[in-house]
Design a protein around this motif. Structure first.
Motif, PDB file in Angstrom:
ATOM      1  N   LEU A  11      63.051  36.125  54.579  1.00 24.37           N
ATOM      2  CA  LEU A  11      61.593  36.086  54.746  1.00 24.37           C
ATOM      3  C   LEU A  11      61.096  37.243  55.612  1.00 24.37           C
ATOM      4  O   LEU A  11      60.020  37.793  55.357  1.00 24.37           O
ATOM      5  CB  LEU A  11      61.168  34.745  55.342  1.00 24.37           C
ATOM      6  CG  LEU A  11      61.337  33.542  54.410  1.00 24.37           C
ATOM      7  CD1 LEU A  11      60.999  32.260  55.158  1.00 24.37           C
ATOM      8  CD2 LEU A  11      60.494  33.681  53.165  1.00 24.37           C
ATOM      9  N   ALA A  12      61.866  37.631  56.609  1.00 23.57           N
ATOM     10  CA  ALA A  12      61.479  38.772  57.451  1.00 23.57           C
ATOM     11  C   ALA A  12      61.488  40.066  56.636  1.00 23.57           C
ATOM     12  O   ALA A  12      60.580  40.903  56.776  1.00 23.57           O
ATOM     13  CB  ALA A  12      62.413  38.888  58.645  1.00 23.57           C
TER      14      ALA A  12
ATOM     15  N   ASN B  53      58.473  39.917  54.380  1.00 16.47           N
ATOM     16  CA  ASN B  53      57.262  40.128  55.171  1.00 16.47           C
ATOM     17  C   ASN B  53      57.072  41.614  55.476  1.00 16.47           C
ATOM     18  O   ASN B  53      55.966  42.157  55.352  1.00 16.47           O
ATOM     19  CB  ASN B  53      57.349  39.316  56.459  1.00 16.47           C
ATOM     20  CG  ASN B  53      56.072  39.337  57.254  1.00 16.47           C
ATOM     21  OD1 ASN B  53      54.999  39.537  56.711  1.00 16.47           O
ATOM     22  ND2 ASN B  53      56.200  39.120  58.551  1.00 16.47           N
ATOM     23  N   THR B  54      58.151  42.281  55.857  1.00 16.51           N
ATOM     24  CA  THR B  54      58.092  43.714  56.144  1.00 16.51           C
ATOM     25  C   THR B  54      57.744  44.502  54.886  1.00 16.51           C
ATOM     26  O   THR B  54      56.908  45.420  54.926  1.00 16.51           O
ATOM     27  CB  THR B  54      59.436  44.193  56.716  1.00 16.51           C
ATOM     28  OG1 THR B  54      59.725  43.442  57.901  1.00 16.51           O
ATOM     29  CG2 THR B  54      59.407  45.674  57.031  1.00 16.51           C
TER      30      THR B  54
END
Length: 99
Positions: A31-32, A35-36
């Protein structure tokens, strides 16, 4: 059939919990990455649409493919680690069923 004592049972339970924590951390990492990638993509599109400056436009053109690469790296990393986690789960289940 080998019976496990309490210490060995606790060790197997700790291994199972560690696997679950690793699974959740793997999902958070994916998810990170996504998101990035989304932030880079939106920034790139924003620079393309909202600026008249030539160098910012080039930066926008650069950010869009970089965002796609970041998303691909995140998905590949997730899948590789997930395969490893599934193998470890199978090994832990085999150890647990032995006891």
């Amino acid at each position: 059939m080998v019976l496990l004592n309490n210490e060995e049972k606790r060790s197997v339970e700790n291994l199972v919990l560690a696997i679950v924590r690793t699974e959740l951390a793997n999902r958070r990492t994916l998810l990170a990455y996504l998101n990035t990638a989304l932030a880079l993509f939106v920034s790139g599109i924003g620079m393309l649409k909202l600026t008249e400056d030539n160098w910012l436009e080039w930066l926008g053109f650069a950010l869009v493919p970089v965002s796609i690469v970041v998303a691909i790296i995140g998905v590949v990393d997730y899948l590789v680690l997930r395969r490893s986690i599934v193998a470890e789960k199978a090994r832990a289940a085999a150890e647990e069923s032995d006891g």
